[in-house]
Design a protein around this motif. Structure first.
Motif, PDB file in Angstrom:
ATOM      1  N   GLN A  91      -8.483  79.720  34.431  1.00  0.00           N
ATOM      2  CA  GLN A  91      -7.319  79.152  33.660  1.00  0.00           C
ATOM      3  C   GLN A  91      -7.075  77.783  34.147  1.00  0.00           C
ATOM      4  N   ALA A  92      -7.274  77.442  35.387  1.00  0.00           N
ATOM      5  CA  ALA A  92      -6.773  75.924  36.007  1.00  0.00           C
ATOM      6  C   ALA A  92      -8.184  74.908  35.655  1.00  0.00           C
ATOM      7  N   ASN A  93      -9.436  75.647  35.308  1.00  0.00           N
ATOM      8  CA  ASN A  93     -10.581  74.914  35.111  1.00  0.00           C
ATOM      9  C   ASN A  93     -10.699  74.915  33.437  1.00  0.00           C
ATOM     10  N   ALA A  94     -10.063  75.516  32.769  1.00  0.00           N
ATOM     11  CA  ALA A  94     -10.146  75.596  31.352  1.00  0.00           C
ATOM     12  C   ALA A  94      -9.449  74.040  30.794  1.00  0.00           C
ATOM     13  N   PRO A  95      -9.969  73.722  29.604  1.00  0.00           N
ATOM     14  CA  PRO A  95      -9.386  72.585  28.898  1.00  0.00           C
ATOM     15  C   PRO A  95      -8.012  73.134  28.236  1.00  0.00           C
ATOM     16  N   PRO A  96      -7.093  72.165  27.844  1.00  0.00           N
ATOM     17  CA  PRO A  96      -5.882  72.311  27.503  1.00  0.00           C
ATOM     18  C   PRO A  96      -6.008  72.901  26.090  1.00  0.00           C
ATOM     19  N   MET A  97      -7.114  72.249  25.148  1.00  0.00           N
ATOM     20  CA  MET A  97      -7.328  72.665  23.923  1.00  0.00           C
ATOM     21  C   MET A  97      -8.459  73.488  23.753  1.00  0.00           C
ATOM     22  N   ARG A  98      -8.689  74.353  22.831  1.00  0.00           N
ATOM     23  CA  ARG A  98     -10.021  75.140  22.527  1.00  0.00           C
ATOM     24  C   ARG A  98     -10.898  74.266  22.059  1.00  0.00           C
ATOM     25  N   SER A  99     -12.057  74.438  22.532  1.00  0.00           N
ATOM     26  CA  SER A  99     -13.539  73.615  22.021  1.00  0.00           C
ATOM     27  C   SER A  99     -14.478  74.737  21.748  1.00  0.00           C
ATOM     28  N   GLU A 100     -15.641  74.405  21.413  1.00  0.00           N
ATOM     29  CA  GLU A 100     -16.803  74.973  21.079  1.00  0.00           C
ATOM     30  C   GLU A 100     -17.174  75.618  22.236  1.00  0.00           C
ATOM     31  N   GLY A 101     -17.246  77.121  22.433  1.00  0.00           N
ATOM     32  CA  GLY A 101     -17.860  77.663  23.418  1.00  0.00           C
ATOM     33  C   GLY A 101     -16.697  77.822  24.694  1.00  0.00           C
ATOM     34  N   LEU A 102     -15.763  77.123  24.704  1.00  0.00           N
ATOM     35  CA  LEU A 102     -14.752  77.288  25.795  1.00  0.00           C
ATOM     36  C   LEU A 102     -13.203  77.608  25.347  1.00  0.00           C
TER      37      LEU A 102
ATOM     38  N   ALA B 166      -9.245  77.891  25.745  1.00  0.00           N
ATOM     39  CA  ALA B 166      -7.967  77.133  26.388  1.00  0.00           C
ATOM     40  C   ALA B 166      -7.352  77.964  27.326  1.00  0.00           C
ATOM     41  N   GLN B 167      -6.356  77.240  28.173  1.00  0.00           N
ATOM     42  CA  GLN B 167      -5.473  77.665  28.926  1.00  0.00           C
ATOM     43  C   GLN B 167      -4.558  78.602  28.499  1.00  0.00           C
ATOM     44  N   CYS B 168      -4.157  78.729  27.311  1.00  0.00           N
ATOM     45  CA  CYS B 168      -3.328  79.627  26.711  1.00  0.00           C
ATOM     46  C   CYS B 168      -3.951  80.921  26.450  1.00  0.00           C
ATOM     47  N   ASP B 169      -5.411  80.908  26.532  1.00  0.00           N
ATOM     48  CA  ASP B 169      -6.005  82.138  26.343  1.00  0.00           C
ATOM     49  C   ASP B 169      -5.948  83.275  27.338  1.00  0.00           C
ATOM     50  N   TYR B 170      -5.687  82.747  28.463  1.00  0.00           N
ATOM     51  CA  TYR B 170      -5.786  83.332  29.500  1.00  0.00           C
ATOM     52  C   TYR B 170      -4.339  84.182  30.013  1.00  0.00           C
ATOM     53  N   SER B 171      -4.354  85.213  30.594  1.00  0.00           N
ATOM     54  CA  SER B 171      -3.198  85.950  31.048  1.00  0.00           C
ATOM     55  C   SER B 171      -2.272  85.098  31.901  1.00  0.00           C
ATOM     56  N   SER B 172      -1.133  84.747  31.615  1.00  0.00           N
ATOM     57  CA  SER B 172      -0.194  83.985  32.668  1.00  0.00           C
ATOM     58  C   SER B 172      -0.060  84.818  33.743  1.00  0.00           C
TER      59      SER B 172
ATOM     60  N   LEU C 102      -9.447  96.924  27.955  1.00  0.00           N
ATOM     61  CA  LEU C 102      -9.515  96.063  26.325  1.00  0.00           C
ATOM     62  C   LEU C 102      -8.019  95.782  26.058  1.00  0.00           C
ATOM     63  N   CYS C 103      -6.915  96.475  26.583  1.00  0.00           N
ATOM     64  CA  CYS C 103      -5.728  96.367  26.192  1.00  0.00           C
ATOM     65  C   CYS C 103      -4.966  95.384  27.289  1.00  0.00           C
ATOM     66  N   ASP C 104      -4.984  95.499  28.540  1.00  0.00           N
ATOM     67  CA  ASP C 104      -4.431  94.564  29.296  1.00  0.00           C
ATOM     68  C   ASP C 104      -5.062  93.240  29.531  1.00  0.00           C
ATOM     69  N   LEU C 105      -6.328  93.056  29.490  1.00  0.00           N
ATOM     70  CA  LEU C 105      -7.043  91.646  29.623  1.00  0.00           C
ATOM     71  C   LEU C 105      -7.342  91.219  28.355  1.00  0.00           C
ATOM     72  N   THR C 106      -7.409  89.798  28.109  1.00  0.00           N
ATOM     73  CA  THR C 106      -7.635  89.170  27.082  1.00  0.00           C
ATOM     74  C   THR C 106      -9.313  89.017  27.070  1.00  0.00           C
ATOM     75  N   VAL C 107      -9.672  88.251  26.001  1.00  0.00           N
ATOM     76  CA  VAL C 107     -11.187  88.020  25.903  1.00  0.00           C
ATOM     77  C   VAL C 107     -11.527  87.132  27.157  1.00  0.00           C
ATOM     78  N   ALA C 108     -10.750  85.878  27.281  1.00  0.00           N
ATOM     79  CA  ALA C 108     -11.037  85.092  28.215  1.00  0.00           C
ATOM     80  C   ALA C 108     -11.029  85.546  29.696  1.00  0.00           C
ATOM     81  N   ASP C 109     -10.199  86.436  29.942  1.00  0.00           N
ATOM     82  CA  ASP C 109     -10.056  87.128  31.186  1.00  0.00           C
ATOM     83  C   ASP C 109     -11.169  87.844  31.447  1.00  0.00           C
ATOM     84  N   ARG C 110     -11.774  88.629  30.483  1.00  0.00           N
ATOM     85  CA  ARG C 110     -12.926  89.581  30.631  1.00  0.00           C
ATOM     86  C   ARG C 110     -14.218  88.660  30.815  1.00  0.00           C
TER      87      ARG C 110
END
Length: 341
Positions: A119-130, A132-138, A151-159
């Motif tokens: 989450q710290a290395n992700a960009p603030p806005m979503r781009s192609e193939g990446l 964003a920070q909001c896609d990860y679990s806080s 599938l229920c507890d983790l988001t796609v970015a977390d997996r």
């Protein structure tokens, strides 16, 4: 009379007491045999089994030898897993104990660290193939123990972050194992050629290479592979092709024989069916001819009967006409007058 009345219930009680004592003695004997067969002692001391309190539920007191199994099941129950889900779970490390396969264990701290770092290395806005920070679990959850929870507890970015972490760790473990096996990929021949001028004792690998070359130069080793070493590559390939072609021709011949047998059986069946149909047709024709002949006879008889009936009717009608004619009446009157005279 009174003595007999008092003595009868007393004897019944004694008999009942004797039956109870016999029954208890037989039960004790069976229990003793069972304990001897199992190697148990009839005395039970509660101080021998040390009880411990479950760390997840203080209301659970479990023997020490069963504490690890109880802790695993109680922890899953506290996390909300049902008994059916726990029965379907299995420990995959059992299948990789004797295999040279890298295994990575992820606990709650590692899971949180991987997700927070991604989450710290992700960009603030979503781009192609990446992502964003909001896609990860806080607030990263506990480690899921089955696919549904993952599938229920983790988001796609977390997996995806966990997948990258596992592949990176596995590649590092493989690289370490390959570095330990560098002796297997050493060119011993080049090493020996370089070390011909060098003076000093030979290493263990050099001695093994010399022994290998010595065994290959022996006549017994060459004699074992004469049928391959004295033939060229084209001859060997030609023999392989001949073997395969012979096998294919044999299979084709067997299939052809099976087809011929099947065709003969089908032709035999057709001829038998034709003969049967011809015999049935001849029988039908005979029966039909007999029936036609009988019908013709019946028709002739009916016609002759009709004709005879018609002729008899005509004769009767003619006789009646003749009797009603005037000449017949006159002749009848004359006969009457002659009779009167």
């Amino acid at each position: 009379m009174c003595e007999t009345e008092f003595s009868s219930p007393l004897e019944e009680r004694k008999q009942c007491l004797q039956e109870l004592t016999d029954f208890t003695e037989s039960c004790q004997a069976e229990l003793k045999d069972l304990l001897e067969a199992l190697g148990w002692s009839p005395e039970f001391d509660a101080n021998d089994t040390q009880m411990e309190v479950c760390p997840y539920d203080p209301n659970h007191t479990v023997p020490r030898d069963r504490m690890e199994k109880h802790k695993a099941s109680c922890q899953l129950s506290q996390l909300g897993y049902t008994k059916e889900e726990q029965a379907e779970m299995c420990d995959p490390s059992v299948y990789y104990e004797k295999m040279n396969i890298p295994s990575i264990i992820i606990d709650k701290e590692t899971l949180q660290q991987v997700i927070l770092q991604a989450q710290a290395n992700a960009p603030p806005m979503r781009s192609e193939g990446l992502y964003a920070q909001c896609d990860y679990s806080s607030d990263p959850p506990d480690v899921p123990h089955n696919h549904e929870r993952a599938l229920c507890d983790l988001t796609v970015a977390d997996r995806l972050a966990l997948y990258d972490h596992v592949t990176q760790e596995a590649s590092q473990q493989c690289a370490i194992k390959e570095s330990n096996n560098e002796d297997l990929y050493v060119d011993l021949v080049a090493k020996l050629k370089k070390g011909d001028d060098r003076s000093g004792p030979k290493s263990h690998l050099e001695v093994l290479a010399e022994m290998r070359d010595y065994r290959r130069r022996r006549q017994s080793y060459r004699a074992k592979n004469v049928h391959i070493t004295k033939k060229s590559y084209t001859e060997v390939i030609r023999e392989v092709i001949d073997v395969h072609s012979d096998e294919l021709s044999r299979i084709w011949q067997e299939e052809k024989e099976d087809e011929s047998k099947a065709s003969q059986q089908s032709s035999h069946r057709r001829t038998s069916e034709r003969d049967r149909s011809a015999s049935v047709e001849s029988r039908d024709s005979r029966v039909s001819s007999r029936e036609e002949h009988g019908r013709k006879r019946h028709r002739k008889r009916s016609r002759s009967r009709k004709r005879s009936r018609e002729l008899s009717r005509e004769r009767e009608s003619k006789g009646k006409r003749d009797s009603r004619s005037p000449d017949a009446e006159r002749h009848h009157k004359k006969k009457k007058k002659k009779r009167k005279s």
